[in-house]
Design a protein around this motif. Sequence first.
Motif, PDB file in Angstrom:
ATOM      1  N   ARG A  44       0.932 -43.395 -23.781  1.00  0.00           N
ATOM      2  CA  ARG A  44      -0.212 -42.808 -23.084  1.00  0.00           C
ATOM      3  C   ARG A  44       0.220 -41.541 -22.353  1.00  0.00           C
ATOM      4  O   ARG A  44      -0.468 -40.517 -22.381  1.00  0.00           O
ATOM      5  CB  ARG A  44      -0.798 -43.841 -22.097  1.00  0.00           C
ATOM      6  CG  ARG A  44      -1.899 -43.357 -21.209  1.00  0.00           C
ATOM      7  CD  ARG A  44      -3.137 -42.757 -21.826  1.00  0.00           C
ATOM      8  NE  ARG A  44      -3.584 -43.283 -23.086  1.00  0.00           N
ATOM      9  CZ  ARG A  44      -4.258 -42.591 -24.016  1.00  0.00           C
ATOM     10  NH1 ARG A  44      -4.557 -41.335 -23.818  1.00  0.00           N
ATOM     11  NH2 ARG A  44      -4.622 -43.125 -25.132  1.00  0.00           N
ATOM     12  N   ALA A  45       1.392 -41.567 -21.708  1.00  0.00           N
ATOM     13  CA  ALA A  45       1.883 -40.406 -20.968  1.00  0.00           C
ATOM     14  C   ALA A  45       2.143 -39.233 -21.916  1.00  0.00           C
ATOM     15  O   ALA A  45       1.816 -38.083 -21.593  1.00  0.00           O
ATOM     16  CB  ALA A  45       3.151 -40.765 -20.202  1.00  0.00           C
ATOM     17  N   LEU A  46       2.723 -39.500 -23.084  1.00  0.00           N
ATOM     18  CA  LEU A  46       2.983 -38.440 -24.051  1.00  0.00           C
ATOM     19  C   LEU A  46       1.676 -37.856 -24.584  1.00  0.00           C
ATOM     20  O   LEU A  46       1.559 -36.635 -24.754  1.00  0.00           O
ATOM     21  CB  LEU A  46       3.850 -38.960 -25.202  1.00  0.00           C
ATOM     22  CG  LEU A  46       5.331 -39.158 -24.874  1.00  0.00           C
ATOM     23  CD1 LEU A  46       6.037 -39.876 -26.016  1.00  0.00           C
ATOM     24  CD2 LEU A  46       6.000 -37.829 -24.596  1.00  0.00           C
ATOM     25  N   LEU A  47       0.696 -38.709 -24.854  1.00  0.00           N
ATOM     26  CA  LEU A  47      -0.608 -38.220 -25.311  1.00  0.00           C
ATOM     27  C   LEU A  47      -1.258 -37.342 -24.242  1.00  0.00           C
ATOM     28  O   LEU A  47      -1.827 -36.287 -24.551  1.00  0.00           O
ATOM     29  CB  LEU A  47      -1.531 -39.388 -25.660  1.00  0.00           C
ATOM     30  CG  LEU A  47      -1.290 -40.042 -27.014  1.00  0.00           C
ATOM     31  CD1 LEU A  47      -2.050 -41.360 -27.124  1.00  0.00           C
ATOM     32  CD2 LEU A  47      -1.689 -39.105 -28.139  1.00  0.00           C
ATOM     33  N   ASP A  48      -1.165 -37.766 -22.980  1.00  0.00           N
ATOM     34  CA  ASP A  48      -1.732 -36.967 -21.885  1.00  0.00           C
ATOM     35  C   ASP A  48      -1.018 -35.631 -21.754  1.00  0.00           C
ATOM     36  O   ASP A  48      -1.652 -34.598 -21.520  1.00  0.00           O
ATOM     37  CB  ASP A  48      -1.655 -37.742 -20.563  1.00  0.00           C
ATOM     38  CG  ASP A  48      -2.605 -38.933 -20.531  1.00  0.00           C
ATOM     39  OD1 ASP A  48      -3.540 -38.979 -21.359  1.00  0.00           O
ATOM     40  OD2 ASP A  48      -2.392 -39.827 -19.684  1.00  0.00           O
TER      41      ASP A  48
END
Length: 102
Positions: A44-48
């Motif tokens: 999720r952090a990488l997508l954000d």
Amino acid sequence: MEVNRDEAERCIDIASAALTNNQAEKAVRFLEKAQKLFPTDKARALLDLIAKNGFTPGHDNQSGTSDGTGPRQRRPGEEDQGEKASQTAKSYTSDQLDAVKK
């Protein structure tokens, strides 16, 4: 599902490598797949992070795809290697070809 955790981690690793190679579109695909398999904060952090950097699908920074996801762009000076290979790879005669066809 705990079973999918390893596969999700593998997808995250592939996505990280894709980001290193300026292949944001590929990274997004693998991160989304990872989230479907086993949701994690890391994916999720990488997508954000990708979203915050202004990435929009279809605007990748590469001229041709090497991951098999789309048509490959021909580079200037690149010859048709497939046609050359088929012409030089013939190790049979026309008589042998006719015999096989019969």
